[in-house]
Scaffold this active site. Structure first.
Site, PDB file in Angstrom:
ATOM      1  N   GLU A 130       0.847  -1.189   0.000  1.00 16.47           N
ATOM      2  CA  GLU A 130       0.000   0.000   0.000  1.00 16.47           C
ATOM      3  C   GLU A 130       0.887   1.246   0.000  1.00 16.47           C
ATOM      4  O   GLU A 130       2.002   1.218   0.525  1.00 16.47           O
ATOM      5  CB  GLU A 130      -0.887   0.030   1.249  1.00 16.47           C
ATOM      6  CG  GLU A 130      -1.712  -1.223   1.456  1.00 16.47           C
ATOM      7  CD  GLU A 130      -2.327  -1.271   2.853  1.00 16.47           C
ATOM      8  OE1 GLU A 130      -2.754  -0.212   3.351  1.00 16.47           O
ATOM      9  OE2 GLU A 130      -2.376  -2.367   3.443  1.00 16.47           O
ATOM     10  N   LYS A 132       2.299   4.648   1.307  1.00 17.59           N
ATOM     11  CA  LYS A 132       2.454   5.218   2.655  1.00 17.59           C
ATOM     12  C   LYS A 132       2.036   6.689   2.595  1.00 17.59           C
ATOM     13  O   LYS A 132       2.778   7.543   2.112  1.00 17.59           O
ATOM     14  CB  LYS A 132       3.891   5.079   3.144  1.00 17.59           C
ATOM     15  CG  LYS A 132       4.078   5.485   4.591  1.00 17.59           C
ATOM     16  CD  LYS A 132       5.504   5.180   5.057  1.00 17.59           C
ATOM     17  CE  LYS A 132       5.669   5.525   6.535  1.00 17.59           C
ATOM     18  NZ  LYS A 132       5.486   6.959   6.786  1.00 17.59           N
ATOM     19  N   ASP A 134       1.366  10.408   3.573  1.00 18.91           N
ATOM     20  CA  ASP A 134       2.080  11.350   4.426  1.00 18.91           C
ATOM     21  C   ASP A 134       1.070  12.282   5.091  1.00 18.91           C
ATOM     22  O   ASP A 134       0.825  13.399   4.650  1.00 18.91           O
ATOM     23  CB  ASP A 134       3.080  12.157   3.591  1.00 18.91           C
ATOM     24  CG  ASP A 134       4.195  12.743   4.441  1.00 18.91           C
ATOM     25  OD1 ASP A 134       4.287  12.380   5.618  1.00 18.91           O
ATOM     26  OD2 ASP A 134       4.974  13.553   3.909  1.00 18.91           O
ATOM     27  N   TYR A 248      -7.272   2.129   6.551  1.00 16.56           N
ATOM     28  CA  TYR A 248      -6.587   0.923   6.075  1.00 16.56           C
ATOM     29  C   TYR A 248      -6.357  -0.139   7.137  1.00 16.56           C
ATOM     30  O   TYR A 248      -5.707  -1.153   6.864  1.00 16.56           O
ATOM     31  CB  TYR A 248      -5.226   1.308   5.478  1.00 16.56           C
ATOM     32  CG  TYR A 248      -4.392   2.204   6.358  1.00 16.56           C
ATOM     33  CD1 TYR A 248      -3.783   1.736   7.522  1.00 16.56           C
ATOM     34  CD2 TYR A 248      -4.228   3.551   6.028  1.00 16.56           C
ATOM     35  CE1 TYR A 248      -3.033   2.554   8.327  1.00 16.56           C
ATOM     36  CE2 TYR A 248      -3.477   4.385   6.832  1.00 16.56           C
ATOM     37  CZ  TYR A 248      -2.882   3.891   7.983  1.00 16.56           C
ATOM     38  OH  TYR A 248      -2.150   4.717   8.786  1.00 16.56           O
ATOM     39  N   LYS A 336      10.951   3.453   2.632  1.00 20.83           N
ATOM     40  CA  LYS A 336      10.962   4.909   2.538  1.00 20.83           C
ATOM     41  C   LYS A 336      11.625   5.344   1.229  1.00 20.83           C
ATOM     42  O   LYS A 336      12.696   4.856   0.870  1.00 20.83           O
ATOM     43  CB  LYS A 336      11.721   5.512   3.724  1.00 20.83           C
ATOM     44  CG  LYS A 336      11.126   5.180   5.086  1.00 20.83           C
ATOM     45  CD  LYS A 336       9.737   5.750   5.265  1.00 20.83           C
ATOM     46  CE  LYS A 336       9.732   7.241   5.474  1.00 20.83           C
ATOM     47  NZ  LYS A 336      10.215   7.685   6.786  1.00 20.83           N
ATOM     48  N   CYS A 430      24.678  42.933  14.449  1.00 18.16           N
ATOM     49  CA  CYS A 430      23.335  42.408  14.185  1.00 18.16           C
ATOM     50  C   CYS A 430      22.686  43.188  13.038  1.00 18.16           C
ATOM     51  O   CYS A 430      22.609  44.424  13.099  1.00 18.16           O
ATOM     52  CB  CYS A 430      22.486  42.520  15.446  1.00 18.16           C
ATOM     53  SG  CYS A 430      20.751  42.075  15.194  1.00 18.16           S
ATOM     54  N   CYS A 433      19.568  45.335  14.615  1.00 13.66           N
ATOM     55  CA  CYS A 433      19.709  46.483  15.513  1.00 13.66           C
ATOM     56  C   CYS A 433      21.071  47.157  15.449  1.00 13.66           C
ATOM     57  O   CYS A 433      21.265  48.229  16.035  1.00 13.66           O
ATOM     58  CB  CYS A 433      19.419  46.068  16.952  1.00 13.66           C
ATOM     59  SG  CYS A 433      20.646  44.944  17.669  1.00 13.66           S
ATOM     60  N   CYS A 448      22.901  37.922  18.939  1.00 11.24           N
ATOM     61  CA  CYS A 448      22.696  39.300  19.363  1.00 11.24           C
ATOM     62  C   CYS A 448      22.078  39.253  20.758  1.00 11.24           C
ATOM     63  O   CYS A 448      21.058  38.591  20.955  1.00 11.24           O
ATOM     64  CB  CYS A 448      21.766  40.035  18.397  1.00 11.24           C
ATOM     65  SG  CYS A 448      21.279  41.680  18.966  1.00 11.24           S
ATOM     66  N   CYS A 453      16.591  44.650  20.474  1.00 16.78           N
ATOM     67  CA  CYS A 453      16.688  44.232  19.074  1.00 16.78           C
ATOM     68  C   CYS A 453      15.292  44.032  18.491  1.00 16.78           C
ATOM     69  O   CYS A 453      14.510  43.221  19.013  1.00 16.78           O
ATOM     70  CB  CYS A 453      17.490  42.935  18.978  1.00 16.78           C
ATOM     71  SG  CYS A 453      17.618  42.292  17.298  1.00 16.78           S
TER      72      CYS A 453
END
Length: 710
Positions: A130, A132, A134, A248, A336, A430, A433, A448, A453
């Site tokens: 069958e 699989k 997801d 199933y 898989k 950063c 900021c 940072c 910030c």
């Protein structure tokens, strides 16, 4: 995650002490990592790594435990079915356990499994193949043919009651068709059927387009969208998400008068369920492999996502004969699909500042379709990873989206590297900021640490207003988000300058039926102002914890409040002085020291003090509870169901009796209290020889005020 992380450590086969020590260290690390990602996957529907990476971690752990069975513990992820049971839905105990499936990562491993099956039965039994799906697993219970309950998989034994949401999915029958009822064994008052809830690709794309149009984060993939939709508190939201199902399985094969999987699928169709048409009965290995190859080829053309093929022994009698391991049936396996890889051009490397201040390099890509969705960006994790992979701006790179979760840049195609490809340089300041960034010893991330910030503002503001910090009732994410968007609030001190006019006229970004903008209003504004005023008198430790200092949680904040009389005293403390406090090591001490020497942070604290927020320990009467647990350190793990207490409540009671609380187990820990579903802390306590108490022993401590004699 690097290739080194995914590689099985080369542990010698002999049982010498050094090998065992190395194996134990790696096993502990793997268990912690797997449990972390299991929580993200099942509880938050927000995985951080791909299915392929998760499977690799689990496979490595199983191989190490097989090689060193003396290191196996009952709480290892390999000993149980993965999953998480949330608290917003009522718990449901499944009729029988919902097991995981073992994985075959390629056709060779699938062939090896069929060899094992052949050896078990003396012949290769008839197999049912069958697709699989997801999606998100579901268990449906019917009594006298009527749907009475639906539950998520949860931890495999206990799931969450999502009956109201499941009833909104159109392809789930509310009652079984009459022609199917004769096959239900009358000895069973109910029957539990199982399957997968999924979101079609087209619906997923429409959902994400709508989310992006409304300024919301899109879902990572259809599976996450299905799981998130299934666990909505409002069934109307679920109803609008266009979910579908494929059913199933049956929990107890004895409840139906069918002989095997193929016959069950036919019965399910007759009962009114949506059953996937892509199934096959196979009698040879070649037929099974051909089905797998054909399924992989048609993967992209299907209207829904699949990530492999499930191969099962068809006969229920033969299934029963082979049984289960601790985590999976021996009579089934999931083949898989290999990760799909594409090439595209890396047009730039930008930097994203996360909510905790971490600077993450991001690959900007020429859009490419990978595993069913368009990829235009992918995280490069950190500076070391960029240089390890040697990816440069202008490179043609290989992109993978294993498990249809998170895009990953595998590396460059060096033969296609242009002469002007640019080597990326990490920023010194950063990008949000402009403050200097730091890289702590032993860490790969740039960070940072400025409290002001903008990139970190929303998360810091949410934390300050939360119940565990300053508990500003009513100040939720939507209101805070709007205050940030209109520029009225950027740091936690700004809360205390808000006026009634600021709040009651706050545009909530929505309109009423007449098309006029909706404002917060006077009633809500006044309640919020009252809550803000009340927050000024919160205890000193909650103020410290609310600042969001790196590595400083509830326990450390309390330790700081006990050790120092005021915020000024903490701010002036040196690293060695901070390190002397119980539970604070050099790493945490340095983070505290850096925080209080960042000018923006100091300014915010000064403004909080000017607003009247508590900045010192209480000078009121001391608590008169006898400190009979003074000098003892406790660690709590698991939930305290029998006592009916949260861990925080139990911690508070132990603290009143003089105990120190810690979040980690070490040789200095006096006792570990293990409640229901105790985690890795329990394992570490056993390993270190730290006494472990159950809930009954903790209850006796509360009753008598005395620690147990061990």
């Amino acid at each position: 995650m690097t290739q080194q992380d995914n590689k099985l450590f080369d542990i010698p086969a002999d049982d010498n002490e050094a090998a065992l020590r190395e194996a134990s260290k790696r096993i502990d690390a793997l268990r912690r990592e797997i449990e972390h990602h299991t929580y993200l996957y099942y509880a938050l529907d927000a995985p951080e790594i791909t299915d392929f990476a998760y499977d690799s971690l689990m496979r490595e752990l199983r191989e190490l435990e097989d090689k060193h069975p003396e290191l196996i513990v009952a709480t290892s992820p390999t000993r149980r079915v993965g999953g998480y049971v949330g608290e917003q839905f009522a718990p449901v105990t499944h009729e029988q356990r919902m097991y995981s499936l073992d994985n075959a990562m390629d056709l060779e491993e699938l062939d090896a499994w069929m060899t094992k099956i052949e050896e078990t039965y003396g012949h290769l039994p008839e197999l049912c193949c069958e697709l699989k799906i997801d999606g998100s697993s579901i268990a449906l219970t019917y009594e006298d043919g009527v749907l009475v309950r639906a539950a998520t998989r949860g931890d495999g034994t206990t799931g969450e009651d999502v009956t109201a949401n499941i009833r909104t999915i159109k392809d789930i029958p509310l009652h079984l068709r009459d022609e199917a009822m004769p096959a239900v064994d009358p000895a069973f008052s109910s029957i539990e059927l199982r399957g997968e809830v999924y979101m079609p690709k087209s619906s997923f794309e429409a959902l994400n387009h709508a989310a992006e149009a409304n300024g919301k984060a899109p879902f990572a993939n259809p599976r996450n969208a299905a799981a998130g939709s299934l666990r909505q508190k409002d069934p109307h939201i679920t109803a609008g998400r266009d979910l579908s199902t494929f059913i199933y399985a049956v929990a107890n094969t004895a409840s139906l008068e069918v002989s095997g999987q193929w016959e069950l699928l036919q019965w399910l169709k007759s009962a009114g369920f949506h059953v996937n048409p892509d199934v096959a009965k196979c009698k040879t290995r070649e037929e099974v492999k051909d089905f797998c190859k054909a399924s992989l080829e048609k993967r992209d053309s299907l209207a829904y996502e699949i990530d492999g093929v499930v191969v099962k022994v068809n006969s229920f009698a033969e299934q029963a004969a082979s049984g289960f391991t601790s985590h999976a049936p021996r009579w089934a396996i999931a083949y898989k699909f290999p990760p799909e890889e594409k090439t595209t051009v890396l047009t730039d490397i930008t930097v994203q500042v996360g909510r905790t201040g971490v600077l993450t390099p991001v690959a900007e890509l020429s859009p490419v379709v990978v595993a069913g969705s368009t990829v235009s960006r992918a995280t490069l994790h950190n500076e070391d990873e960029v240089h390890r992979k040697d990816v440069r701006i202008g490179d043609t790179v290989i992109v993978r989206k294993a498990g249809d979760v998170i895009p990953e840049v595998l590396g460059p195609v060096l033969a296609l590297r242009p002469d002007d490809a640019l080597v990326w340089q990490a920023p010194k300041t950063c990008p949000s900021c402009g403050m200097p960034v730091i890289r702590e010893a032993g860490e790969s991330a740039l960070r940072c640490v400025s409290i002001d910030c903008p990139a970190q503002a929303l998360e810091r503001l949410l934390h300050w207003a939360s119940r565990e910090a300053m508990d500003i009732d009513g100040m939720g994410e939507e209101i805070i988000g709007r205050l940030v968007e209109v520029g009225r609030v950027s740091d936690v001190a700004d809360y205390y300058s808000l006026t009634q006019a600021d709040l009651e006229m706050l545009d909530m970004g929505r309109t009423n039926k007449d098309g006029n903008p909706i404002h917060l209003g006077t009633t809500v504004a006044l309640k919020l102002l009252d809550a803000i005023e009340q927050s000024k008198s919160r205890s000193f430790d909650r103020v410290i914890g609310g600042l969001g200092i790196r590595h400083v949680g509830k326990n450390t904040a309390r330790d700081l409040a006990e050790a120092f009389p005021s915020m000024e005293a903490i701010a002036s403390a040196e690293i060695d002085e901070l390190s002397e406090i119980h539970g604070i090591g050099e790493r945490v001490a340095k983070a505290i020291w850096v925080f209080f020497r960042t000018p923006d942070n100091v300014q915010v604290i000064e403004r909080l003090q000017a607003a009247g927020v508590t900045m010192a320990a209480s000078t009121g009467e001391a608590d008169d509870t006898p400190k009979t647990l003074a000098g003892l350190t406790f660690v709590l793990t698991g939930s305290l169901d029998e006592l009916g207490l949260t861990r925080d409540e139990a911690s508070d009671r132990l603290r009143l009796m003089g105990a120190k609380m810690s979040s980690s187990v070490s040789g200095k820990t006096s006792f570990v209290v293990a409640g229901t579903a105790a985690g890795s802390k329990y394992d570490k306590a056993i390993k270190l020889g730290v006494p472990v108490l159950d809930e009954a022993q903790l209850a006796r401590i509360f009753e008598t005020g005395q620690p147990p004699v061990v």
